[in-house]
Design a protein around this motif. Structure first.
Motif, PDB file in Angstrom:
ATOM      1  N   GLN A   1     -10.991  -1.573  -5.281  1.00 30.57           N
ATOM      2  CA  GLN A   1      -9.959  -0.854  -3.903  1.00 30.57           C
ATOM      3  C   GLN A   1     -10.632  -0.991  -2.508  1.00 30.57           C
TER       4      GLN A   1
ATOM      5  N   HIS B   1       0.729  -1.320   0.005  1.00 27.53           N
ATOM      6  CA  HIS B   1       0.274   0.024  -0.269  1.00 27.53           C
ATOM      7  C   HIS B   1       0.946   0.870   0.203  1.00 27.53           C
TER       8      HIS B   1
ATOM      9  N   VAL C   1      -6.814  -3.187   2.667  1.00 29.92           N
ATOM     10  CA  VAL C   1      -5.338  -4.630   2.371  1.00 29.92           C
ATOM     11  C   VAL C   1      -5.900  -5.653   2.264  1.00 29.92           C
TER      12      VAL C   1
ATOM     13  N   ASP D   1      -5.067   2.585   0.320  1.00 29.54           N
ATOM     14  CA  ASP D   1      -5.913   2.216   2.078  1.00 29.54           C
ATOM     15  C   ASP D   1      -6.169   3.247   2.566  1.00 29.54           C
TER      16      ASP D   1
ATOM     17  N   THR E   1      -3.102  -1.843  -3.222  1.00 34.39           N
ATOM     18  CA  THR E   1      -4.302  -1.101  -3.274  1.00 34.39           C
ATOM     19  C   THR E   1      -4.085   0.414  -2.196  1.00 34.39           C
TER      20      THR E   1
END
Lengths: 196, 472
Positions: free
Chosen positions: B105, B33, B108, B62, B60
């Motif tokens: 999305q 991330h 994680v 986040d 992703t």
């Protein structure tokens, strides 16, 4: 790539006799937005060190001119919580070379070792002796020897040995790096992948 | 001598084991991330190395993302820069990114399982301590620092010392209103925030077996809060049914082969653990924390401990924690007015959590003194909630459903709890300042959080359930 080498230090210490110091205290999440490894020392223990107007809190040990040195001494379960390596970066960037506690959280310990910051785990009794020594004399000197794996309160001569993983010890005393070691076994990784 | 589940998976991933060295452990999937990866990508550039297995790396955004108006550019400059950096790095190194706006999305530790990337028998790491969540599938999963993120990017392997093994068995029938979150808060209140350090913890017993995958993820998620390296639960029908048919789950013949292997993943009867703990489900009340680490938890009807009940050397830290929380010795939390309720985080933001909260709040409304944030764990959870009409129930109750991200669990985006305010939170950490500078966190289950939002004070969910029974 070589990393910082650590073999031996002898210095005064900074006492922080608080237990369960988590990595959110060491470096609060709002300071994790940097994309480089540098400069985290300015925000080390940010919310204990500064008030909401960024004025130093006089009762916090890092703001007390009587205490200085390359060793941070803290209560048990130091570095618990988040895996943020920024915590180890902040402590090293501030100028510490070692952290002494009677217990370390796993991930923090690994992160510290990967950054040339030595975590030294001592017994509860020895930790108390260090705190007693430094509260008796703020300039009390502590010696840490990684090669022979001992820690010593110089004034009293009291000594305790400490454990360190032999591989990580070799890394720290020679500046070796984990990635270079694994890459030296690259053919084994390929073999493993084909055998799966 | 039989083997533990942990050892079976570990042994199947050892690339090289040499006396005096940590093992070289193969990592099946590396989740990354925006927060803990940029320095690792820089490290690769400095070494002139590619990402060794980009197809086994999943990214992703986040931690930093807003949970309102996600379609607009991120307002906060540093957050935007960090998210942009992830996009650039993933493009340069050939990594699939489920960034803002992507249908996959999310947090994680929510997206790995829901996409079928997390599977039994695998090894998973991420630069985030709550990676232990993925262990719920009977996998080895743990958090790593950024130097190790770089290590895995460069080699798809990690140097790791094999941890000790602990078994935590929970048996018996849970009381109504008590769930997975209460179980894990109860366990940590007994082990302390350091009691699992150095161990891989396997959760077992009929209470654990009876939990859904979402509940098991909540349990494994908080393994790190007792210091454990990882937590895991042997896979069974519940696990297999959850994985089946998901986006990246094996299909056809591959699936049958995988299931046959997964069925061998359990601790043998005579497997040896370094430590074993037993708990009775009947003893567990709805839990709440009162202090500044997750080990400082009590049953919701109990009183905050007395300072003198601790050893002398611990009393200073204890007093500091109570002072921070604005509490005193022997205080009862039940009935204490609160200001915020946060339902979200990688601990409790899955569809089952939202369904449970929606079912409870249907026809009720939050108290005037409370602000409520419901933050889904992923875009898929959000979409599912909307499809099921949960968003309308939430709106009517004054619980707006926001957009996915880590949000007020760590306050890296705008979702911060103001100084001095109390928040009943379904997240995982009550550290000083965790939800915003000088914020005060009471960790609890989604049901306890929802009930507290309705009454405006710390509430025993069982009181509501009793009333509901009387009415029906």
């Amino acid at each position: 790539m070589s990393t910082k080498i650590f073999k031996h230090i002898q210095t005064s210490v900074v006492p922080l006799p608080i237990e369960n110091i988590d990595t959110d205290q060491i470096i609060p999440a709002r300071f994790l937005k940097a994309t480089t490894r540098e400069g985290f020392g300015n925000n080390l223990f940010r919310d204990w060190r500064f008030d909401e107007n960024d004025n130093p809190k006089q009762d916090f040990v890092l703001n007390n001119p009587n205490y200085s040195g390359k060793i941070l001494v803290a209560g048990k379960n130091f570095g618990c919580g988040s895996s943020r390596e920024h915590a180890a970066w902040a402590i090293a960037d501030y100028g510490f070379d070692a952290v002494v506690s009677s217990f370390f959280a796993d991930i923090f310990k690994g992160n510290a070792l990967n950054n040339g910051l030595l975590p030294v785990q001592v017994s509860d009794e020895f930790l108390k002796k260090i705190f007693d020594a430094v509260f008796e004399d703020e300039h009390a000197v502590v010696e840490i020897d990684l090669v022979d794996q001992f820690i010593k309160i110089v004034a009293t001569g009291e000594t305790e040995s400490f454990e360190v993983n032999p591989y990580k010890k070799a890394c720290m005393t020679n500046g070796y790096d984990d990635i270079d070691y694994i890459l030296s076994k690259k053919e084994l990784i390929a073999e493993f992948e084909t055998s799966k | 001598m039989g083997q533990t589940l942990f050892d079976k998976i570990w042994d199947a991933h050892v690339v090289s084991s040499n006396e005096g060295f940590p093992d070289i452990l193969y990592i099946d999937t590396h989740f990354i991330h925006e927060v803990t990866s940029p320095q690792a990508f820089d490290g690769l550039r400095a070494r002139g190395l590619p990402v060794f297995r980009p197809k086994q790396t999943v990214a992703t955004a986040d931690h930093n993302v807003p949970t309102w108006n996600q379609h607009l550019p991120i307002k906060e400059e540093l957050s935007r820069y960090q998210v942009d950096m992830l996009t650039k790095n993933c493009a340069e190194f050939g990594i699939e990114l489920y960034g803002l706006g992507h249908p996959f999305q999310g947090i994680v530790h929510v997206i790995g399982p829901e996409l079928g990337i997390t599977r039994p028998g695998g090894t998973y790491v991420c630069g985030d301590s709550h990676t232990s969540t993925h262990g719920a599938f009977g996998a080895i999963a743990f958090g790593i620092g950024t130097s190790q993120v770089e290590q895995v990017m460069a080699t798809q392997c990690l140097l790791q010392q094999r941890p000790k093994r602990m078994k935590i068995e929970v048996n018996g029938q849970l009381q109504k209103g008590v769930g997975a979150k209460d179980i894990i808060l109860y366990i940590i209140s007994k082990t302390s925030a350091a009691g699992g350090t150095g161990y891989a913890v396997e959760y077992s017993g009929d209470t654990i077996r009876s939990l859904s995958m979402e509940g098991r993820m909540t349990i494994c998620n908080m393994s790190i809060e007792m210091g454990a390296r990882c937590g895991l639960i042997a896979p069974d029908e519940t696990t297999i049914n959850y994985v089946k048919g998901r986006e990246f789950a094996p299909k056809g013949e591959e699936w049958d082969k995988a299931v046959a292997y997964w069925q061998t993943l359990y601790s043998d009867e005579d497997a040896d653990f370094d430590a074993v703990l037993y708990f009775n489900a009947e003893d567990i009340e709805p839990m709440i924390t009162y202090g500044t680490n997750p080990g400082m938890g009590i049953g919701v009807t109990q009183h905050v401990p007395e300072t003198l009940s601790f050893e002398e050397k611990e009393q200073g830290s204890y007093k500091k924690a109570l002072a921070y929380m604005g509490l005193h010795d022997d205080e009862q939390l039940l009935g204490k007015p609160i200001d915020y309720v946060f339902i979200g985080s990688c601990t409790n933001s899955r569809i089952e959590d939202l369904r449970q909260v929606a079912e409870f709040v249907k026809g009720k409304h939050k108290a005037d003194n409370v602000t409520v944030w419901v933050v889904p764990g992923s875009k898929q959870v959000q979409e599912q909630a909307i499809r099921e009409g949960l968003d309308k129930i939430f709106d009517a109750a004054g619980f707006p459903l926001r957009e996915p991200g880590c949000s007020a669990c760590l306050g890296m985006n705008e979702d911060k709890i103001p100084a001095g305010k109390y928040c009943v939170s379904t997240s995982n950490r009550n550290f000083e300042g965790r939800q915003g500078p000088n914020s005060r966190t009471f960790l609890a289950s989604p049901l306890t959080a929802a009930a507290s939002a309705i009454t405006g004070k710390v509430t025993d969910i069982r009181e509501f359930l009793k009333e509901a029974e009387l009415v029906s």
